[in-house]
Design a protein around this motif. Structure first.
Motif, mmCIF file in Angstrom:
data_model
loop_
_atom_site.group_PDB
_atom_site.id
_atom_site.type_symbol
_atom_site.label_atom_id
_atom_site.label_comp_id
_atom_site.label_asym_id
_atom_site.label_seq_id
_atom_site.Cartn_x
_atom_site.Cartn_y
_atom_site.Cartn_z
ATOM 1 N N GLU A 127 0.823 -1.095 0.056
ATOM 2 C CA GLU A 127 0.045 0.048 -0.027
ATOM 3 C C GLU A 127 0.754 1.400 -0.039
ATOM 4 O OE1 GLU A 127 -3.072 0.015 3.099
ATOM 5 O OE2 GLU A 127 -3.605 -1.851 2.473
ATOM 6 N N LEU A 128 2.011 1.222 0.623
ATOM 7 C CA LEU A 128 2.927 2.326 0.495
ATOM 8 C C LEU A 128 3.616 2.656 -0.635
ATOM 9 C CD1 LEU A 128 4.249 2.001 4.359
ATOM 10 C CD2 LEU A 128 2.445 3.516 3.391
ATOM 11 N N GLY A 129 3.485 1.664 -1.771
ATOM 12 C CA GLY A 129 3.907 1.733 -2.891
ATOM 13 C C GLY A 129 5.285 0.873 -3.084
ATOM 14 N N VAL A 130 5.757 0.107 -2.066
ATOM 15 C CA VAL A 130 6.968 -0.566 -2.198
ATOM 16 C C VAL A 130 6.803 -1.836 -3.183
ATOM 17 C CG1 VAL A 130 8.662 -2.205 -1.041
ATOM 18 C CG2 VAL A 130 7.710 -0.062 0.055
ATOM 19 N N THR A 131 7.532 -1.997 -4.094
ATOM 20 C CA THR A 131 7.372 -3.173 -5.024
ATOM 21 C C THR A 131 8.667 -3.740 -5.055
ATOM 22 O OG1 THR A 131 8.156 -1.557 -6.864
ATOM 23 C CG2 THR A 131 5.802 -1.979 -6.514
ATOM 24 N N ALA A 132 8.546 -4.876 -5.754
ATOM 25 C CA ALA A 132 9.650 -5.879 -5.752
ATOM 26 C C ALA A 132 10.978 -5.359 -6.197
ATOM 27 C CB ALA A 132 9.554 -7.104 -6.751
ATOM 28 N N GLY A 133 12.102 -5.438 -5.687
ATOM 29 C CA GLY A 133 13.315 -4.662 -6.020
ATOM 30 C C GLY A 133 13.617 -3.340 -5.181
ATOM 31 N N ASP A 134 12.546 -2.879 -4.591
ATOM 32 C CA ASP A 134 12.860 -1.444 -3.990
ATOM 33 C C ASP A 134 13.602 -1.898 -2.740
ATOM 34 O OD1 ASP A 134 11.418 -0.100 -5.665
ATOM 35 O OD2 ASP A 134 9.434 0.239 -4.321
ATOM 36 N N ARG A 135 14.338 -0.743 -2.130
ATOM 37 C CA ARG A 135 14.945 -1.050 -1.026
ATOM 38 C C ARG A 135 14.399 -0.249 0.086
ATOM 39 N NH1 ARG A 135 16.612 -1.016 -5.491
ATOM 40 N NH2 ARG A 135 17.660 1.394 -5.433
ATOM 41 N N VAL A 136 14.374 -1.326 1.361
ATOM 42 C CA VAL A 136 13.523 -0.756 2.689
ATOM 43 C C VAL A 136 14.610 -0.901 3.736
ATOM 44 C CG1 VAL A 136 11.880 -1.549 4.480
ATOM 45 C CG2 VAL A 136 11.532 -1.793 1.919
ATOM 46 N N MET A 137 14.682 0.234 4.399
ATOM 47 C CA MET A 137 15.811 0.173 5.667
ATOM 48 C C MET A 137 15.056 -0.272 7.050
ATOM 49 S SD MET A 137 18.128 1.386 3.910
ATOM 50 C CE MET A 137 19.694 1.574 5.288
ATOM 51 N N ILE A 138 15.570 -0.931 7.570
ATOM 52 C CA ILE A 138 14.944 -1.379 9.010
ATOM 53 C C ILE A 138 16.098 -1.009 9.853
ATOM 54 C CG2 ILE A 138 14.254 -3.392 10.205
ATOM 55 C CD1 ILE A 138 13.690 -4.995 7.698
ATOM 56 N N TYR A 139 15.497 -0.343 11.137
ATOM 57 C CA TYR A 139 16.224 0.314 12.000
ATOM 58 C C TYR A 139 15.514 0.208 13.480
ATOM 59 C CZ TYR A 139 19.095 3.831 14.556
ATOM 60 O OH TYR A 139 19.928 4.719 15.244
ATOM 61 N N MET A 140 15.618 -1.307 13.787
ATOM 62 C CA MET A 140 14.806 -1.463 14.988
ATOM 63 C C MET A 140 15.581 -2.072 16.080
ATOM 64 S SD MET A 140 11.461 -1.856 13.605
ATOM 65 C CE MET A 140 10.674 -3.460 13.451
ATOM 66 N N HIS A 160 15.726 -5.901 1.873
ATOM 67 C CA HIS A 160 15.826 -4.867 3.094
ATOM 68 C C HIS A 160 17.389 -4.764 3.373
ATOM 69 C CE1 HIS A 160 17.050 -8.843 5.348
ATOM 70 N NE2 HIS A 160 15.915 -9.301 4.818
ATOM 71 N N SER A 161 17.605 -3.580 4.117
ATOM 72 C CA SER A 161 18.760 -3.401 4.792
ATOM 73 C C SER A 161 18.916 -2.937 6.057
ATOM 74 C CB SER A 161 19.463 -2.177 3.909
ATOM 75 O OG SER A 161 20.930 -1.976 4.357
ATOM 76 N N VAL A 162 19.232 -3.794 6.890
ATOM 77 C CA VAL A 162 19.039 -3.691 8.653
ATOM 78 C C VAL A 162 20.229 -2.946 9.213
ATOM 79 C CG1 VAL A 162 18.595 -4.827 10.762
ATOM 80 C CG2 VAL A 162 17.694 -5.699 8.698
ATOM 81 N N VAL A 163 20.050 -2.018 9.733
ATOM 82 C CA VAL A 163 21.048 -1.044 10.508
ATOM 83 C C VAL A 163 20.854 -1.314 11.814
ATOM 84 C CG1 VAL A 163 21.996 1.268 10.743
ATOM 85 C CG2 VAL A 163 21.075 0.377 8.418
ATOM 86 N N PHE A 164 21.973 -1.716 12.541
ATOM 87 C CA PHE A 164 21.960 -1.604 14.059
ATOM 88 C C PHE A 164 21.348 -0.584 14.600
ATOM 89 C CE2 PHE A 164 25.938 -4.525 14.378
ATOM 90 C CZ PHE A 164 25.512 -5.480 15.107
ATOM 91 N N GLY A 307 20.832 -6.497 13.692
ATOM 92 C CA GLY A 307 21.458 -5.762 12.758
ATOM 93 C C GLY A 307 22.857 -6.412 12.401
ATOM 94 N N TRP A 308 23.225 -7.610 12.817
ATOM 95 C CA TRP A 308 24.374 -8.242 12.467
ATOM 96 C C TRP A 308 24.059 -9.370 11.540
ATOM 97 C CZ3 TRP A 308 27.184 -11.687 16.637
ATOM 98 C CH2 TRP A 308 28.610 -12.177 16.141
ATOM 99 N N VAL A 309 24.969 -9.916 10.732
ATOM 100 C CA VAL A 309 24.628 -10.936 9.829
ATOM 101 C C VAL A 309 24.252 -11.926 10.382
ATOM 102 C CG1 VAL A 309 26.671 -11.878 9.378
ATOM 103 C CG2 VAL A 309 25.216 -12.165 7.412
ATOM 104 N N THR A 310 24.627 -12.335 11.837
ATOM 105 C CA THR A 310 24.154 -13.465 12.529
ATOM 106 C C THR A 310 22.819 -13.472 12.925
ATOM 107 O OG1 THR A 310 26.435 -13.313 13.433
ATOM 108 C CG2 THR A 310 24.706 -14.856 14.783
ATOM 109 N N GLY A 311 22.216 -12.429 13.054
ATOM 110 C CA GLY A 311 20.964 -12.173 13.357
ATOM 111 C C GLY A 311 20.022 -12.404 12.032
#
Ligand code: 7RM
Length: 653
Positions: A127-140, A160-164, A307-311
């Motif tokens: 609904e927010l307009g995210v489609t396949a191939g778009d990048r989403v940051m996760i900061y949680m 996705h791209s998670v940041v610590f 935020g670490w690859v182990t996660g």
């Protein structure tokens, strides 16, 4: 490194796998021979552990190295593999996540709950307009929504791209820019050290700075006050109101799954790119093989941050693809007290624990009586990751946590490798304290000298990977040349990991730290790891970090930053005596060449968020320079503590 790395220490202790574990192990010794006979057929068989919407035409395309394609032409959906298929198999009521908040609040998330949440989040992102191939940051923070957010991205093919949580505005903004992300998923904050720790203000600043972000989705966790912009939407007003029906669509095996930034030693962070089919094949298989997970009975806990690859690989994709029941913990190990980890193990009857050497050494420092106060009899497999585990810490882990029963798997891998590469198998390998032992079935690794020749047993050199593997990085986001230069150029035909290693007399592998950290003392290449391990083997030492500092006579000299154990008197004359004893102890253990020029007694060491010691900063201190980049430092007050402590220590003869 001009010469071969010295091989200084020797370790004779051996620990065979427990008989019952060996008899019932998921993976037995024959896997090595099977993989050696036909490596690609072996990986194809592991890929079949997953559910594919369309089968692959080719297992591996390595016609354009170093750009690999695995399971070419195959299609699958990772969220379906991690969630829906377990529900379809009748396991919807199985607990996926026992979540423990730092203040003591809890949540139980079943696979059915997860299916609903991930579908709702997927619908909201669409609904927010995210489609396949778009990048989403996760900061949680470490809350179930972090895993839900990752799976929702995977479900709709967003990368996705998670940041610590806790990284600076600068770190977040640079990553948003580099990935050209359009949505950020965050929370008001999370609990750390007994109080709410805000995340949203950092996101607000980063979003204002880049101007790229269209929407920010905010989970309410702490209830703390947050500033609000017209880009912001509450998770509970969107996701939790969205339709729980979402039909997962299959994506190409090579569809980009995530970008994870590694800080690197210089310049801008590298966006390590992972794709879909090969990544899940290897994370899923290694989680099954290395931890011997029995999904019906085991309770698994990986203490890493998301935020670490182990996660990514061993909280989200590996365990969930295998239908595991796991514990997820939000907070720090000393809140409300230093028994928190063991209280959680005891409470949930954790049977498989995966943690980092930095934590094990911290627990050692806090004292044996703390784990002794809890029932840890449920533990049957113990894992370690992130740094070399010193033999002394390994033995402490075995004795005080594993109670001499549970085997330890020391797992070597990297953000770049995506999954575990070198590790014992708990039902097969006779382990040696401090060694990651041998490459897993289907993995090719070797130690070579600077002429790219394999070193004989007993020798040391550079760790390389000799064959492409399914979960290998597919590149550095937006910079193919840097990918080639960093990993594939130093040694023709090999992936260069950047780590030093040695082979012992049986060919078992011992990791010796980053080659950038190797010290050159009077013409001898000496690893920081071995000197640190020698220091930690002294009964008065809890932790040590060693660096090479420029020295007029020896080229480099060994400088050791050492934390005494809690019960040790390290003040005044007692401190002077301890320093002298430690220098002699290292000389006796490894030989006079490894005797530190200088030992500094400190109370803390500078570490990254994933617990790795930042030797670069200690080198700055040892060489009296002003500090370099400190943005990835976990606790910025640590360096002040160390610098102020220096006044009491002085160089020795
Ligand atoms: C999983 C992870 C990778 C670097 C790697 C090593 C070091 C990790 C071990 C280890 C010795 C281990 N990814 N490292 N595991 N060293 N023994 N078992 O840590 O990208 O954050 O770091 O970590 O130097 O190259 S990472």
């Amino acid at each position: 490194m001009s010469e071969t790395l010295e091989n200084l220490s020797s370790e004779t202790r051996r620990f065979p796998p427990p008989a019952d574990l060996a008899a019932n192990a998921n993976v037995k010794a024959d896997a090595y021979a099977e993989a050696a006979t036909d490596r690609l057929a072996f990986w194809a068989k592991q890929a079949e552990r997953l559910t594919w919407a369309k089968p692959w035409d080719q297992i591996l395309d390595w016609s354009n190295p170093p750009f690999a394609k695995w399971f070419v032409g195959g299609e699958l959906n990772l969220a379906y593999n991690c969630v829906d298929r377990h529900v379809e198999a009748g396991l919807g009521d199985r607990v996926a996540i026992h979540w423990e908040g730092e203040p003591g609040d809890t949540r139980t998330v079943t696979y059915s709950d997860l299916q609903k949440l991930v579908s709702q989040a997927a619908n909201t992102l669409l609904e927010l307009g995210v489609t396949a191939g778009d990048r989403v940051m996760i900061y949680m923070p470490m809350i179930p929504e972090a895993a839900v957010a990752m799976l929702a991205c995977a479900r709709i093919g967003a990368t996705h791209s998670v940041v610590f949580g806790g990284f600076s505005v600068d770190a977040l903004a640079t990553r948003i820019e580099d990935a050209s992300a359009k949505v950020v998923i965050t929370a008001d904050g999370g609990y750390r050290r007994g109080k709410p720790s805000a995340l949203k203000p950092t996101v607000d600043e980063a979003v204002a700075r880049t101007g790229r972000i269209e929407h920010v989705l905010v989970v309410r966790r702490t209830g703390q006050e947050v500033a609000w912009t017209d880009k912001d939407q509450w998770w509970h007003e969107t996701v939790e109101q969205a339709s729980p029906e979402h039909q997962p669509q299959a994506f190409d095996s090579e569809h980009p799954l995530f970008i994870l930034y590694t800080s690197g030693t210089t310049g801008k962070p590298k966006g390590i790119l992972h794709t879909t089919g090969g990544y899940l094949t290897q994370t899923s298989y290694t989680h099954h093989a290395v931890f011997d997970l029995k999904p019906e009975t085991d309770v698994y806990w990986c203490t890493a941050d998301i935020g670490w690859v182990t996660g990514h690989s061993y909280i989200v994709y590996g365990p969930l693809s295998n239908g595991a029941t796991q514990v997820m913990y939000e907070g720090t190990p000393d809140t409300p007290d230093r028994g928190r980890f063991w209280q959680i193990v005891d409470k949930y009857k954790v049977s498989i624990l995966y943690t980092a050497p930095t934590l094990i050494r911290t627990m050692m420092k806090w004292g044996d009586d703390i784990p002794a106060g809890y029932d840890l009899s449920s533990l049957r497999v113990l894992g370690s990751v992130g740094e070399p585990i010193n033999p002394e810490a390994w033995m402490w882990y075995r004795q005080h946590v594993g109670r001499e029963r549970a085997p330890i798997v020391d797992t070597w891998w990297q953000t770049e490798t995506g999954s575990i590469m070198i590790s014992p198998l708990p039902g097969v390998t006779e382990t040696k304290p401090g060694s990651a032992m041998t490459p897993l079935p289907g993995i090719g690794a070797d130690v070579i000298d600077d002429q790219a020749q394999s070193v004989p047993n007993g020798g040391g050199g550079f760790l390389v990977l000799t064959e492409p593997w399914p979960s290998m990085l597919r590149g550095i986001w937006g910079d193919d040349q840097r990918f080639i230069d960093t990993y594939w150029s130093r040694f023709e035909g090999f992936y260069f990991a950047g780590d030093g290693a040695k082979k012992d007399s049986d060919g078992a592998l011992w990791l010796l730290g980053r080659v950038d950290d190797v010290m050159l003392v009077s013409g001898h290449n000496i690893s920081t790891t071995e000197v640190e391990s020698a220091l930690v083997s002294h009964p008065s030492v809890a932790e040590a970090a060693v660096v090479g500092a420029t020295d007029p006579t020896t080229g480099q000299a060994i400088v050791a930053f050492t934390i005494p154990r809690g019960n040790v008197d390290a003040e005044g004359d007692a401190g002077e005596q301890l320093i002298k004893d430690l220098r002699d102890h290292v000389a006796k253990t490894l030989g006079p060449i490894a005797k530190p020029r200088q030992i500094l007694l400190v109370t803390e060491l500078p570490k990254t968020r994933s617990g790795k010691i930042m030797r670069r900063l200690l080198r700055d201190v040892a060489e009296n320079r002003s500090l370099g980049d400190v943005t990835t430092l976990q606790d910025s007050t640590v360096m002040d503590l160390i610098s102020s402590g220096l006044k009491t220590a002085k160089p020795e003869d």
